[in-house]
Design an enzyme around this catalytic site. Structure first.
Site, mmCIF file in Angstrom:
data_model
loop_
_atom_site.group_PDB
_atom_site.id
_atom_site.type_symbol
_atom_site.label_atom_id
_atom_site.label_comp_id
_atom_site.label_asym_id
_atom_site.label_seq_id
_atom_site.Cartn_x
_atom_site.Cartn_y
_atom_site.Cartn_z
ATOM 1 N N PRO A 22 0.789 -1.229 0.000
ATOM 2 C CA PRO A 22 0.000 0.000 0.000
ATOM 3 C C PRO A 22 0.827 1.288 0.000
ATOM 4 C CG PRO A 22 -0.099 -1.063 2.149
ATOM 5 C CD PRO A 22 0.558 -2.038 1.207
ATOM 6 N N ARG A 37 5.229 10.953 -2.419
ATOM 7 C CA ARG A 37 4.944 10.611 -1.026
ATOM 8 C C ARG A 37 6.192 10.763 -0.147
ATOM 9 N NH1 ARG A 37 4.752 4.452 1.186
ATOM 10 N NH2 ARG A 37 4.070 4.958 3.280
ATOM 11 N N ALA A 59 3.190 -0.873 4.892
ATOM 12 C CA ALA A 59 2.686 -0.902 6.277
ATOM 13 C C ALA A 59 2.203 -2.284 6.705
ATOM 14 C CB ALA A 59 1.572 0.126 6.435
ATOM 15 N N ARG A 108 13.000 4.098 12.644
ATOM 16 C CA ARG A 108 11.834 4.988 12.631
ATOM 17 C C ARG A 108 10.942 4.747 13.860
ATOM 18 N NH1 ARG A 108 9.290 4.652 6.838
ATOM 19 N NH2 ARG A 108 8.137 6.464 7.669
HETATM 20 C C1 DQA Z 1 8.298 0.970 3.753
HETATM 21 C C2 DQA Z 1 8.428 1.154 5.271
HETATM 22 C C3 DQA Z 1 7.093 0.937 5.945
HETATM 23 O O1 DQA Z 1 7.228 1.125 7.351
HETATM 24 C C4 DQA Z 1 6.074 1.928 5.427
HETATM 25 O O2 DQA Z 1 4.813 1.662 6.003
HETATM 26 C C5 DQA Z 1 5.992 1.978 3.949
HETATM 27 C C6 DQA Z 1 7.216 1.856 3.175
HETATM 28 C C7 DQA Z 1 9.618 1.307 3.026
HETATM 29 O O3 DQA Z 1 9.765 0.882 1.879
HETATM 30 O O4 DQA Z 1 10.477 1.994 3.587
HETATM 31 O O5 DQA Z 1 4.937 2.214 3.386
HETATM 32 O O6 DQA Z 1 8.001 -0.391 3.489
#
Ligand code: DQA
Length: 149
Positions: A15, A23, A83, A113
């Protein structure tokens, strides 16, 4: 004589990754998903790999695509579940249920993070993890996939 079919790597994206480029570029970089796909296709060609590249915003679709990778005897799966990485026991179970090794991919490094990103259900069953390199995470993961038996 037709050449034998190339081994195929499935690249599955979850997603909000359709919004890459626009984004949170400070977190995810400026490359769009289409640009990442093109970089991967070029790299796949140099590695003599075929590639299936897909994105969905729906958890169950990712589960279906993992099953398809199994049914189609994929060499490996690169999975950026976004996510759903941090929430989806359904994805964990699917990864455990299929034969192709799954390499977990992230543009950012979730471990650096928010605490809710520190859990990875995908990582509990993935063969390897590549993260924190921006779009290069995918390229590194594809190189890794090419070395798998
Ligand atoms: C992600 C990291 C995830 O925590 C986040 O929800 C994303 C992107 C990344 O590629 O860094 O949507 O998978």
């Amino acid at each position: 004589m037709p050449s034998p079919a190339l081994p195929v790597v499935h690249v599955l994206n979850g997603p909000n990754l359709n919004l890459l480029g626009a984004r949170e570029p400070e977190v995810y970089g400026h490359d769009t998903l289409t640009e990442i796909e093109q970089m991967l296709r070029d790299k796949a060609a140099t590695l003599s790999l075929g590639m299936v590249f897909r994105q969905t915003n729906h958890e169950g679709t990712l589960v279906d695509w993992l099953h398809e990778a199994h049914e189609q005897n994929a060499k490996a799966v690169l999975l950026n579940a976004a996510a759903y990485t941090h929430t989806s026991i359904a994805l964990l179970d699917a990864i455990k249920a299929i034969r192709p090794p799954v390499i977990e991919v992230h543009l950012s490094d979730p471990a650096m993070r928010e605490p809710f990103r520190h859990v990875s259900f995908v990582g509990m069953a993935a063969a390897a993890q590549v993260k924190g390199l921006g779009a290069r995470s995918y390229l590194r993961a594809l190189e890794l996939a090419a070395t798998l038996p």
